[in-house]
Design an enzyme around this catalytic site. Structure first.
Site, PDB file in Angstrom:
ATOM      1  CD  GLU A 287      -5.027  -4.413   2.435  1.00  9.42           C
ATOM      2  OE1 GLU A 287      -4.399  -3.609   1.714  1.00  9.42           O
ATOM      3  OE2 GLU A 287      -5.913  -4.055   3.219  1.00  9.42           O
ATOM      4  CG  HIS A 308       3.774 -15.632  29.874  1.00  4.59           C
ATOM      5  ND1 HIS A 308       4.242 -16.571  30.780  1.00  4.59           N
ATOM      6  CD2 HIS A 308       4.844 -14.890  29.513  1.00  4.59           C
ATOM      7  CE1 HIS A 308       5.541 -16.361  30.986  1.00  4.59           C
ATOM      8  NE2 HIS A 308       5.931 -15.357  30.222  1.00  4.59           N
ATOM      9  CE  LYS A 422     -10.558   1.240   0.647  1.00  2.98           C
ATOM     10  NZ  LYS A 422      -9.514   2.119   0.145  1.00  2.98           N
TER      11      LYS A 422
HETATM   12  O1  PA5 Z   1      -3.057  -1.061   0.614  1.00  5.59           O
HETATM   13  C1  PA5 Z   1      -4.092  -0.478   0.303  1.00  5.59           C
HETATM   14  O2  PA5 Z   1      -4.228   0.094  -0.773  1.00  5.59           O
HETATM   15  C2  PA5 Z   1      -5.253  -0.362   1.270  1.00  5.59           C
HETATM   16  O3  PA5 Z   1      -5.285  -1.299   2.255  1.00  5.59           O
HETATM   17  C3  PA5 Z   1      -5.269   1.038   1.878  1.00  5.59           C
HETATM   18  O4  PA5 Z   1      -4.117   1.249   2.654  1.00  5.59           O
HETATM   19  C4  PA5 Z   1      -6.504   1.313   2.735  1.00  5.59           C
HETATM   20  O5  PA5 Z   1      -7.657   0.770   2.180  1.00  5.59           O
HETATM   21  C5  PA5 Z   1      -6.689   2.814   2.879  1.00  5.59           C
HETATM   22  O6  PA5 Z   1      -6.797   3.386   1.623  1.00  5.59           O
HETATM   23  P1  PA5 Z   1      -6.524   4.898   1.335  1.00  5.59           P
HETATM   24  O7  PA5 Z   1      -5.136   5.245   1.719  1.00  5.59           O
HETATM   25  O8  PA5 Z   1      -6.774   5.053  -0.136  1.00  5.59           O
HETATM   26  O9  PA5 Z   1      -7.526   5.664   2.145  1.00  5.59           O
END
Ligand code: PA5
Length: 455
Positions: A287, A308, A422
């Site tokens: 990400e 394996h 989202k």
């Molecule tokens: O790194 C990020 O911001 C995202 O991947 C979040 O971890 C994930 O979408 C969950 O979001 P939130 O903590 O706002 O529920």
């Protein structure tokens, strides 16, 4: 600070070229990236808040953990950065069959994670707990992620259904200090809450209450974790040449190999305890760096198990991967017994050997087999997997990820692709004002199904 917290072997990290030349060629970009990182942290810019977490332990953590210990079960509701770190810490430092221990052995509640909005799993968790004797940590930086909200509604309802008069007393939210549905819920009901600092993004939040609260409940020494992270931060802030700096070497290797067509980064820990570490790292790396057309795909492989299943591809398949071994230097051990039976004589090479040294020799063999084929191999050693060294390791990988992104001119702290997904979900589930996103998602999906084949 005398002992090495980690050591990176990189002699086989840049096959076909001199390591020194390769690093010199990358040095300017990495220097720029590291300056930007330190300046961003100093200026407390948005996204850089993780850099300060080792030195600012979350207030109220131990009191809240003590309160949670009074319950039979604790369920962490959260997804992505609000659950991967929790699982990673539990598996790295906890007993593998923690929930199967007796209460006396655990000295803490059972622990479950409700991350996916998968009704099978969510109802299975409900089947394992008595909601009235359970506490729910609802963690979401944004306070509105659909999967987390769905699980939150479900478990809130389960509390009401089993007659809990004030369900909010079984709930703690860990969320943004000001905004989001969870923050409003906390204001409305007066339920407990802990803040996620504004400048800390989801996947960089494991050293905040998001990751540390559930760890503290399970008896992890979170002070030691933060100390490990803090020592690592100081080590990373020392001015050394690129060849002495494992973070820069790792970032340099990732960038260079991506540019040479190796767009997969394999993280291969030799420890079951670190299997979830690869998942946590996978989100961080993917990400943070998968943007603008750039992005090396993180792939977790567990040694020796995946020797394996995946190793054949690694050694003999396309040369499109950079390999990072993660080798703990000490762990609990077992000595293999001598069992004298004619049918087992062939196994005499194992008699009296330690299982831990066998795992270490397997790591060495696999790395050597790859290097022999001219595949780029990096070898990261850590003295042990305990709270202190795990804290250091977490900070190291956060630092390397941010450094790689900034050196490439990317923003390692946003996630426009995730946000788009989202928005589509919100729209398709009927949330306003995301109607336009729903139309667009339906249009895209029509194109996917415009041609199909079935059996
Ligand atoms: O790194 C990020 O911001 C995202 O991947 C979040 O971890 C994930 O979408 C969950 O979001 P939130 O903590 O706002 O529920």
């Amino acid at each position: 600070m005398k002992e090495n917290m980690l050591r990176l072997g990189y002699g086989a990290g840049f096959p076909g070229t001199s390591v020194g030349v390769a690093l010199r060629e990358m040095e300017g970009r990495l220097e720029k990236g590291s300056q930007e990182l330190l300046e961003g942290a100093r200026a407390k810019k948005d996204g850089f808040g993780w850099f300060d977490l080792p030195d600012s332990p979350p207030g109220g953590l131990s009191d809240t953990a003590e309160w949670l210990k009074g319950f039979d079960s604790v369920v962490q509701i959260g997804i992505g950065g609000s659950s991967l770190g929790n699982r990673m810490i539990s598996s790295a430092l906890g007993f593998p069959f923690y929930n199967e221990l007796t209460k006396k052995e655990r000295m803490a509640p059972r622990f479950y994670i409700a991350d996916n909005a998968d009704p099978e799993k969510t109802s299975a968790i409900l089947g394992m707990i008595d909601p009235s004797r359970s506490a729910f940590i609802v963690a979401s930086k944004s306070g509105s992620t659909a999967e987390t909200m769905a699980n939150f509604l479900f478990f809130l309802d389960s509390l009401e259904r089993c007659g809990v008069k004030e369900p909010a007393r079984n709930i703690i939210v860990v969320t943004d200090e000001r905004k989001g549905v969870l923050r409003s819920f906390a204001r409305e009901t007066g339920c407990r809450s802990l803040p996620v600092p504004e400048t800390v993004g989801g996947r960089y939040s494991v050293l905040s209450s998001v990751g540390l609260l559930s760890a503290a409940v399970q008896g992890v020494d979170v002070g030691s974790m933060l100390l490990g992270a803090s020592v690592m931060k100081r080590k990373l802030s020392m001015r050394v040449t690129i060849s002495e700096d494992p973070a820069k070497v790792l970032a340099a290797a990732a960038i260079r190999h991506y540019e040479e067509g190796r767009n997969i980064l394999v993280l291969m820990p030799y420890s079951d305890n670190l299997a979830s570490f690869s998942d946590w790292f996978g989100q961080l790396w993917a990400e943070s760096l998968g943007k603008g057309g750039w992005g090396s795909t993180p792939l977790g492989a567990l040694g020796a198990t995946d020797q394996h299943s995946l190793l054949q591809l690694f050694v003999d398949g396309p040369d499109d991967k950079l390999f990072l071994f993660l080798a703990p230097l000490s762990r609990k051990d077992l000595v293999l017994p001598r069992i004298s039976r004619t049918s087992l004589n062939e196994l005499s090479y194992l008699w009296g050997k330690s299982m831990s040294s066998m795992l270490s020799q397997e790591a060495l063999s696999t790395a050597s087999a790859l290097a022999r084929k001219g595949r780029p191999v990096l070898w990261l050693e850590v003295p042990a997997i305990d709270a202190f060294h795990l804290g250091g390791l977490v900070f190291f990988f956060e630092y390397v990820t941010a450094l790689t992104g900034l050196s490439l001119g990317l923003n390692p702290f946003d996630q426009p692709g995730v946000e788009q997904g989202k928005r589509f979900t919100y729209g398709l589930m009927g949330r306003s004002p995301f109607e336009h996103d729903a139309d667009e998602a339906r249009e895209q999906f029509r194109s996917i199904m415009a041609a199909s084949a079935g059996l």
